[in-house]
Scaffold this motif. Structure first.
Motif, PDB file in Angstrom:
ATOM      1  N   GLN A   2       0.852  -1.179   0.000  1.00  0.00           N
ATOM      2  CA  GLN A   2       0.000   0.000   0.000  1.00  0.00           C
ATOM      3  C   GLN A   2       0.889   1.230   0.000  1.00  0.00           C
ATOM      4  O   GLN A   2       1.869   1.302   0.739  1.00  0.00           O
ATOM      5  N   SER A   3       0.518   2.196  -0.818  1.00  0.00           N
ATOM      6  CA  SER A   3       1.393   3.349  -0.956  1.00  0.00           C
ATOM      7  C   SER A   3       0.616   4.570  -1.407  1.00  0.00           C
ATOM      8  O   SER A   3      -0.524   4.482  -1.855  1.00  0.00           O
ATOM      9  N   VAL A   4       1.264   5.695  -1.264  1.00  0.00           N
ATOM     10  CA  VAL A   4       0.733   6.963  -1.762  1.00  0.00           C
ATOM     11  C   VAL A   4       1.864   7.662  -2.502  1.00  0.00           C
ATOM     12  O   VAL A   4       3.023   7.548  -2.118  1.00  0.00           O
ATOM     13  N   ALA A   5       1.509   8.364  -3.564  1.00  0.00           N
ATOM     14  CA  ALA A   5       2.502   9.079  -4.347  1.00  0.00           C
ATOM     15  C   ALA A   5       2.067  10.519  -4.543  1.00  0.00           C
ATOM     16  O   ALA A   5       0.947  10.793  -4.973  1.00  0.00           O
ATOM     17  N   GLN A   6       2.944  11.418  -4.179  1.00  0.00           N
ATOM     18  CA  GLN A   6       2.776  12.824  -4.498  1.00  0.00           C
ATOM     19  C   GLN A   6       3.929  13.147  -5.448  1.00  0.00           C
ATOM     20  O   GLN A   6       5.066  13.325  -4.997  1.00  0.00           O
ATOM     21  N   PRO A   7       3.654  13.182  -6.734  1.00  0.00           N
ATOM     22  CA  PRO A   7       4.743  13.168  -7.723  1.00  0.00           C
ATOM     23  C   PRO A   7       5.606  14.421  -7.752  1.00  0.00           C
ATOM     24  O   PRO A   7       6.722  14.374  -8.258  1.00  0.00           O
ATOM     25  N   GLU A   8       5.114  15.499  -7.203  1.00  0.00           N
ATOM     26  CA  GLU A   8       5.878  16.750  -7.216  1.00  0.00           C
ATOM     27  C   GLU A   8       6.409  17.032  -5.820  1.00  0.00           C
ATOM     28  O   GLU A   8       5.648  17.140  -4.865  1.00  0.00           O
ATOM     29  N   ASP A   9       7.731  17.158  -5.712  1.00  0.00           N
ATOM     30  CA  ASP A   9       8.309  17.524  -4.418  1.00  0.00           C
ATOM     31  C   ASP A   9       7.923  18.957  -4.058  1.00  0.00           C
ATOM     32  O   ASP A   9       7.759  19.277  -2.886  1.00  0.00           O
ATOM     33  N   GLN A  10       7.825  19.808  -5.077  1.00  0.00           N
ATOM     34  CA  GLN A  10       7.493  21.210  -4.828  1.00  0.00           C
ATOM     35  C   GLN A  10       6.587  21.721  -5.945  1.00  0.00           C
ATOM     36  O   GLN A  10       6.765  21.368  -7.111  1.00  0.00           O
ATOM     37  N   VAL A  11       5.644  22.547  -5.540  1.00  0.00           N
ATOM     38  CA  VAL A  11       4.754  23.221  -6.482  1.00  0.00           C
ATOM     39  C   VAL A  11       4.900  24.721  -6.259  1.00  0.00           C
ATOM     40  O   VAL A  11       4.822  25.189  -5.115  1.00  0.00           O
ATOM     41  N   ASN A  12       5.143  25.439  -7.339  1.00  0.00           N
ATOM     42  CA  ASN A  12       5.301  26.890  -7.269  1.00  0.00           C
ATOM     43  C   ASN A  12       4.146  27.563  -8.006  1.00  0.00           C
ATOM     44  O   ASN A  12       3.874  27.231  -9.167  1.00  0.00           O
ATOM     45  N   VAL A  13       3.484  28.488  -7.335  1.00  0.00           N
ATOM     46  CA  VAL A  13       2.405  29.236  -7.979  1.00  0.00           C
ATOM     47  C   VAL A  13       2.483  30.697  -7.542  1.00  0.00           C
ATOM     48  O   VAL A  13       3.057  31.011  -6.493  1.00  0.00           O
ATOM     49  N   ALA A  14       1.907  31.555  -8.362  1.00  0.00           N
ATOM     50  CA  ALA A  14       1.823  32.965  -8.011  1.00  0.00           C
ATOM     51  C   ALA A  14       0.541  33.208  -7.218  1.00  0.00           C
ATOM     52  O   ALA A  14      -0.484  32.555  -7.432  1.00  0.00           O
ATOM     53  N   GLU A  15       0.630  34.134  -6.292  1.00  0.00           N
ATOM     54  CA  GLU A  15      -0.545  34.473  -5.491  1.00  0.00           C
ATOM     55  C   GLU A  15      -1.701  34.875  -6.397  1.00  0.00           C
ATOM     56  O   GLU A  15      -1.513  35.624  -7.361  1.00  0.00           O
ATOM     57  N   GLY A  16      -2.869  34.359  -6.077  1.00  0.00           N
ATOM     58  CA  GLY A  16      -4.050  34.660  -6.878  1.00  0.00           C
ATOM     59  C   GLY A  16      -4.337  33.646  -7.960  1.00  0.00           C
ATOM     60  O   GLY A  16      -5.454  33.584  -8.481  1.00  0.00           O
ATOM     61  N   ASN A  17      -3.348  32.841  -8.299  1.00  0.00           N
ATOM     62  CA  ASN A  17      -3.546  31.796  -9.306  1.00  0.00           C
ATOM     63  C   ASN A  17      -4.095  30.532  -8.659  1.00  0.00           C
ATOM     64  O   ASN A  17      -3.895  30.308  -7.466  1.00  0.00           O
ATOM     65  N   PRO A  18      -4.742  29.688  -9.460  1.00  0.00           N
ATOM     66  CA  PRO A  18      -5.202  28.406  -8.897  1.00  0.00           C
ATOM     67  C   PRO A  18      -4.026  27.472  -8.646  1.00  0.00           C
ATOM     68  O   PRO A  18      -2.986  27.571  -9.306  1.00  0.00           O
ATOM     69  N   LEU A  19      -4.217  26.597  -7.671  1.00  0.00           N
ATOM     70  CA  LEU A  19      -3.172  25.625  -7.365  1.00  0.00           C
ATOM     71  C   LEU A  19      -3.742  24.219  -7.343  1.00  0.00           C
ATOM     72  O   LEU A  19      -4.915  24.014  -7.031  1.00  0.00           O
ATOM     73  N   THR A  20      -2.876  23.276  -7.696  1.00  0.00           N
ATOM     74  CA  THR A  20      -3.209  21.850  -7.608  1.00  0.00           C
ATOM     75  C   THR A  20      -2.018  21.113  -7.029  1.00  0.00           C
ATOM     76  O   THR A  20      -0.894  21.295  -7.489  1.00  0.00           O
ATOM     77  N   VAL A  21      -2.284  20.294  -6.031  1.00  0.00           N
ATOM     78  CA  VAL A  21      -1.273  19.399  -5.485  1.00  0.00           C
ATOM     79  C   VAL A  21      -1.771  17.978  -5.741  1.00  0.00           C
ATOM     80  O   VAL A  21      -2.838  17.597  -5.282  1.00  0.00           O
ATOM     81  N   LYS A  22      -0.974  17.207  -6.449  1.00  0.00           N
ATOM     82  CA  LYS A  22      -1.430  15.910  -6.928  1.00  0.00           C
ATOM     83  C   LYS A  22      -1.162  14.787  -5.933  1.00  0.00           C
ATOM     84  O   LYS A  22      -0.175  14.810  -5.201  1.00  0.00           O
ATOM     85  N   CYS A  23      -2.069  13.808  -5.972  1.00  0.00           N
ATOM     86  CA  CYS A  23      -1.930  12.639  -5.111  1.00  0.00           C
ATOM     87  C   CYS A  23      -2.538  11.437  -5.811  1.00  0.00           C
ATOM     88  O   CYS A  23      -3.680  11.501  -6.279  1.00  0.00           O
ATOM     89  N   THR A  24      -1.789  10.364  -5.893  1.00  0.00           N
ATOM     90  CA  THR A  24      -2.338   9.087  -6.324  1.00  0.00           C
ATOM     91  C   THR A  24      -2.008   8.053  -5.262  1.00  0.00           C
ATOM     92  O   THR A  24      -1.042   8.199  -4.512  1.00  0.00           O
TER      93      THR A  24
END
Lengths: 112, 114
Positions: A2-24
């Protein structure tokens, strides 16, 4: 295993923009899915969870997450990022046993 | 973090010493948990307890011990048998041990071995 993967170690976004943090995830049975946030040198804060029902779950601080059973994903989203959202985010599935399964997390950096 | 307290916030230990980390909750939760977090890693479960006077080993119990004599308290002892104890320790509690119940975390204790 059993495992979880968050493929991005870091996510960079500008304030006011939408953000997504991925998880499988890969767990047996019907998993229950949780998102937590951790600020430096602090404990984890609960954001939201999926147990059953509507695939779009709304949580604290304007965050929401979309459950996709066929893709075994549970991505965290927010329509408009704030600098104060900068932190470490953990997706944690939980199967039919007691245990939350943690990966190494995704660091979100929101620049002004 | 509200409702779950951990003390001390920082703890320094000499090699060969046992130390005990405190975790108290006033949420009337049945279940309590201890996790370890190392830099750049997620959390790993050390011990958990679903009811008073009962507890089970998690994934990395070696070198640790716990007790659950009171519902509100779940202290963790890091023994000298733990070879690499320097880490951030997090306590959590949940209303019950059910899979659907949310675990709420305390603020953590940072343990450093000198």
């Amino acid at each position: 295993a059993q495992s979880v993967a968050q493929p991005e170690d870091q996510v960079n976004v500008a304030e006011g923009n939408p953000l997504t943090v991925k998880c499988t995830y890969s767990v047996s049975g019907n998993p229950y899915l949780f998102w937590y946030v951790q600020y430096p040198n602090r404990g984890l804060q609960f954001l939201l969870k999926y147990i059953t029902g509507d695939n779009l779950v709304k949580g604290s601080y304007g965050f929401e997450a979309e459950f996709n059973k066929s893709q075994t994903s549970f991505h965290l989203k927010k329509p408009s990022a704030l600098v104060s959202d900068s932190a470490l985010y953990f997706c944690a599935p939980r199967d039919s046993s007691y245990k939350l399964i943690f990966g190494s997390g995704t660091r979100l950096l929101v620049r002004p | 973090d509200g409702g779950i307290t951990q003390s001390p916030k920082y703890l320094f230990r000499k090699e060969g010493q046992n130390v005990t980390l405190s975790c108290e909750q006033n949420l009337n939760h049945d279940a309590m948990y201890w996790y370890r977090q190392d830099p750049g890693q997620g959390l790993r479960l050390i011990y958990y307890s679903q009811i008073v006077n009962d507890f089970q080993k998690g994934d990395i119990a070696e070198g640790y011990s716990v007790s659950r004599e009171k519902k509100e308290s779940f202290p963790l002892t890091v023994t000298s048998a733990q070879k690499n104890p320097t880490a951030f320790y997090l306590c959590a509690s949940a209303r019950t041990g059910s899979n659907t119940d949310t675990q709420y975390f305390g603020p953590g204790t940072r343990l450093t071995v000198l």
